[in-house]
Motif scaffolding. Sequence first.
Motif, PDB file in Angstrom:
ATOM      1  N   HIS A  22      97.645 118.058 145.414  1.00 53.86           N
ATOM      2  CA  HIS A  22      97.316 119.392 144.902  1.00 53.86           C
ATOM      3  C   HIS A  22      97.630 119.534 143.416  1.00 53.86           C
ATOM      4  N   ASN A  23      98.465 118.641 142.888  1.00 50.75           N
ATOM      5  CA  ASN A  23      98.725 118.554 141.461  1.00 50.75           C
ATOM      6  C   ASN A  23      99.228 119.862 140.847  1.00 50.75           C
ATOM      7  N   ARG A  24      99.841 120.701 141.634  1.00 50.64           N
ATOM      8  CA  ARG A  24     100.459 121.939 141.135  1.00 50.64           C
ATOM      9  C   ARG A  24     101.515 122.365 142.138  1.00 50.64           C
ATOM     10  N   PRO A  25     102.467 123.201 141.738  1.00 48.27           N
ATOM     11  CA  PRO A  25     103.516 123.635 142.670  1.00 48.27           C
ATOM     12  C   PRO A  25     102.903 124.309 143.898  1.00 48.27           C
ATOM     13  N   HIS A  26     103.426 123.961 145.083  1.00 49.86           N
ATOM     14  CA  HIS A  26     102.884 124.531 146.315  1.00 49.86           C
ATOM     15  C   HIS A  26     103.875 124.385 147.470  1.00 49.86           C
ATOM     16  N   ILE A  27     103.592 125.116 148.530  1.00 49.37           N
ATOM     17  CA  ILE A  27     104.362 125.025 149.773  1.00 49.37           C
ATOM     18  C   ILE A  27     103.405 124.723 150.916  1.00 49.37           C
ATOM     19  N   ILE A  62     106.104 134.767 148.931  1.00 49.86           N
ATOM     20  CA  ILE A  62     106.031 133.987 147.692  1.00 49.86           C
ATOM     21  C   ILE A  62     106.321 134.883 146.492  1.00 49.86           C
ATOM     22  N   ASP A  63     105.716 136.056 146.457  1.00 50.76           N
ATOM     23  CA  ASP A  63     105.926 136.980 145.345  1.00 50.76           C
ATOM     24  C   ASP A  63     107.401 137.388 145.223  1.00 50.76           C
ATOM     25  N   LEU A  64     108.043 137.645 146.355  1.00 55.49           N
ATOM     26  CA  LEU A  64     109.447 138.062 146.358  1.00 55.49           C
ATOM     27  C   LEU A  64     110.397 136.948 145.922  1.00 55.49           C
ATOM     28  N   HIS A  65     110.018 135.703 146.161  1.00 53.95           N
ATOM     29  CA  HIS A  65     110.927 134.574 145.939  1.00 53.95           C
ATOM     30  C   HIS A  65     110.397 133.571 144.915  1.00 53.95           C
ATOM     31  N   GLU A  66     109.597 134.059 143.981  1.00 54.23           N
ATOM     32  CA  GLU A  66     108.956 133.186 142.989  1.00 54.23           C
ATOM     33  C   GLU A  66     109.958 132.296 142.246  1.00 54.23           C
ATOM     34  N   GLU A  67     111.033 132.870 141.739  1.00 55.28           N
ATOM     35  CA  GLU A  67     111.999 132.086 140.966  1.00 55.28           C
ATOM     36  C   GLU A  67     112.671 131.025 141.817  1.00 55.28           C
ATOM     37  N   GLU A  68     113.059 131.378 143.035  1.00 56.79           N
ATOM     38  CA  GLU A  68     113.707 130.408 143.926  1.00 56.79           C
ATOM     39  C   GLU A  68     112.739 129.285 144.306  1.00 56.79           C
ATOM     40  N   LEU A  69     111.485 129.641 144.556  1.00 56.43           N
ATOM     41  CA  LEU A  69     110.485 128.633 144.908  1.00 56.43           C
ATOM     42  C   LEU A  69     110.256 127.657 143.761  1.00 56.43           C
ATOM     43  N   MET A  70     110.173 128.167 142.549  1.00 58.08           N
ATOM     44  CA  MET A  70     109.963 127.282 141.406  1.00 58.08           C
ATOM     45  C   MET A  70     111.185 126.398 141.164  1.00 58.08           C
ATOM     46  N   ALA A  71     112.371 126.917 141.396  1.00 62.41           N
ATOM     47  CA  ALA A  71     113.591 126.103 141.278  1.00 62.41           C
ATOM     48  C   ALA A  71     113.571 125.001 142.333  1.00 62.41           C
ATOM     49  N   ASN A  72     113.204 125.351 143.565  1.00 63.55           N
ATOM     50  CA  ASN A  72     113.096 124.345 144.629  1.00 63.55           C
ATOM     51  C   ASN A  72     112.035 123.307 144.282  1.00 63.55           C
ATOM     52  N   TRP A  73     110.910 123.740 143.725  1.00 61.23           N
ATOM     53  CA  TRP A  73     109.850 122.800 143.359  1.00 61.23           C
ATOM     54  C   TRP A  73     110.376 121.779 142.349  1.00 61.23           C
ATOM     55  N   SER A  74     111.113 122.254 141.352  1.00 59.91           N
ATOM     56  CA  SER A  74     111.683 121.350 140.350  1.00 59.91           C
ATOM     57  C   SER A  74     112.593 120.316 141.003  1.00 59.91           C
ATOM     58  N   LEU A  75     113.381 120.736 141.970  1.00 60.12           N
ATOM     59  CA  LEU A  75     114.242 119.801 142.698  1.00 60.12           C
ATOM     60  C   LEU A  75     113.418 118.819 143.518  1.00 60.12           C
ATOM     61  N   ALA A  76     112.450 119.344 144.250  1.00 65.02           N
ATOM     62  CA  ALA A  76     111.668 118.515 145.178  1.00 65.02           C
ATOM     63  C   ALA A  76     110.873 117.427 144.462  1.00 65.02           C
ATOM     64  N   VAL A  77     110.296 117.737 143.310  1.00 64.74           N
ATOM     65  CA  VAL A  77     109.500 116.721 142.613  1.00 64.74           C
ATOM     66  C   VAL A  77     110.375 115.604 142.061  1.00 64.74           C
ATOM     67  N   ARG A  78     111.672 115.865 141.928  1.00 63.82           N
ATOM     68  CA  ARG A  78     112.605 114.819 141.501  1.00 63.82           C
ATOM     69  C   ARG A  78     113.246 114.119 142.697  1.00 63.82           C
ATOM     70  N   GLY A  79     112.869 114.545 143.911  1.00 61.02           N
ATOM     71  CA  GLY A  79     113.420 113.938 145.120  1.00 61.02           C
ATOM     72  C   GLY A  79     114.811 114.423 145.468  1.00 61.02           C
ATOM     73  N   GLU A  80     115.214 115.550 144.890  1.00 63.55           N
ATOM     74  CA  GLU A  80     116.536 116.108 145.149  1.00 63.55           C
ATOM     75  C   GLU A  80     116.470 117.121 146.286  1.00 63.55           C
ATOM     76  N   PRO A  81     117.588 117.347 146.979  1.00 65.39           N
ATOM     77  CA  PRO A  81     117.595 118.313 148.085  1.00 65.39           C
ATOM     78  C   PRO A  81     117.218 119.719 147.630  1.00 65.39           C
ATOM     79  N   VAL A  82     116.441 120.407 148.458  1.00 67.80           N
ATOM     80  CA  VAL A  82     116.063 121.795 148.194  1.00 67.80           C
ATOM     81  C   VAL A  82     116.984 122.712 148.974  1.00 67.80           C
ATOM     82  N   PHE A  83     117.012 123.979 148.603  1.00 71.05           N
ATOM     83  CA  PHE A  83     117.893 124.937 149.266  1.00 71.05           C
ATOM     84  C   PHE A  83     117.064 125.930 150.083  1.00 71.05           C
ATOM     85  N   PRO A  84     117.675 126.497 151.141  1.00 69.39           N
ATOM     86  CA  PRO A  84     116.958 127.490 151.946  1.00 69.39           C
ATOM     87  C   PRO A  84     116.724 128.778 151.160  1.00 69.39           C
TER      88      PRO A  84
END
Length: 89
Positions: A22-27, A62-84
């Motif tokens: 998808h080449n962009r942040p997604h869930i 997604i709208d309510l948790h935009e910042e948390e989702l983008m933080a998780n995306w940054s972690l996930a693309v580096r292969g680091e653990p994501v948070f709930p």
Amino acid sequence: MPAISMFYGIIIRMLFMDTKQHNRPHIHVEYQGMQAVFAIPEGERLEGDLPPKKVRQVQVWIDLHEEELMANWSLAVRGEPVFPIDPLR
């Protein structure tokens, strides 16, 4: 593919290092055997199908948790653990 949130029968997941298709942040979203992919932070459905009510619930979440989702995306693309992330209430 860790689940980062669950609400109203919806399971939200984020894959590690998932930037090729998808080449962009997604869930990834699952609901009663159906699957869909949503862009973050826009909430645009990129792939799959869900009932309209569930699509709206995911987009609101997604709208309510935009910042948390983008933080998780940054972690996930580096292969680091994501948070709930808190469910939709």
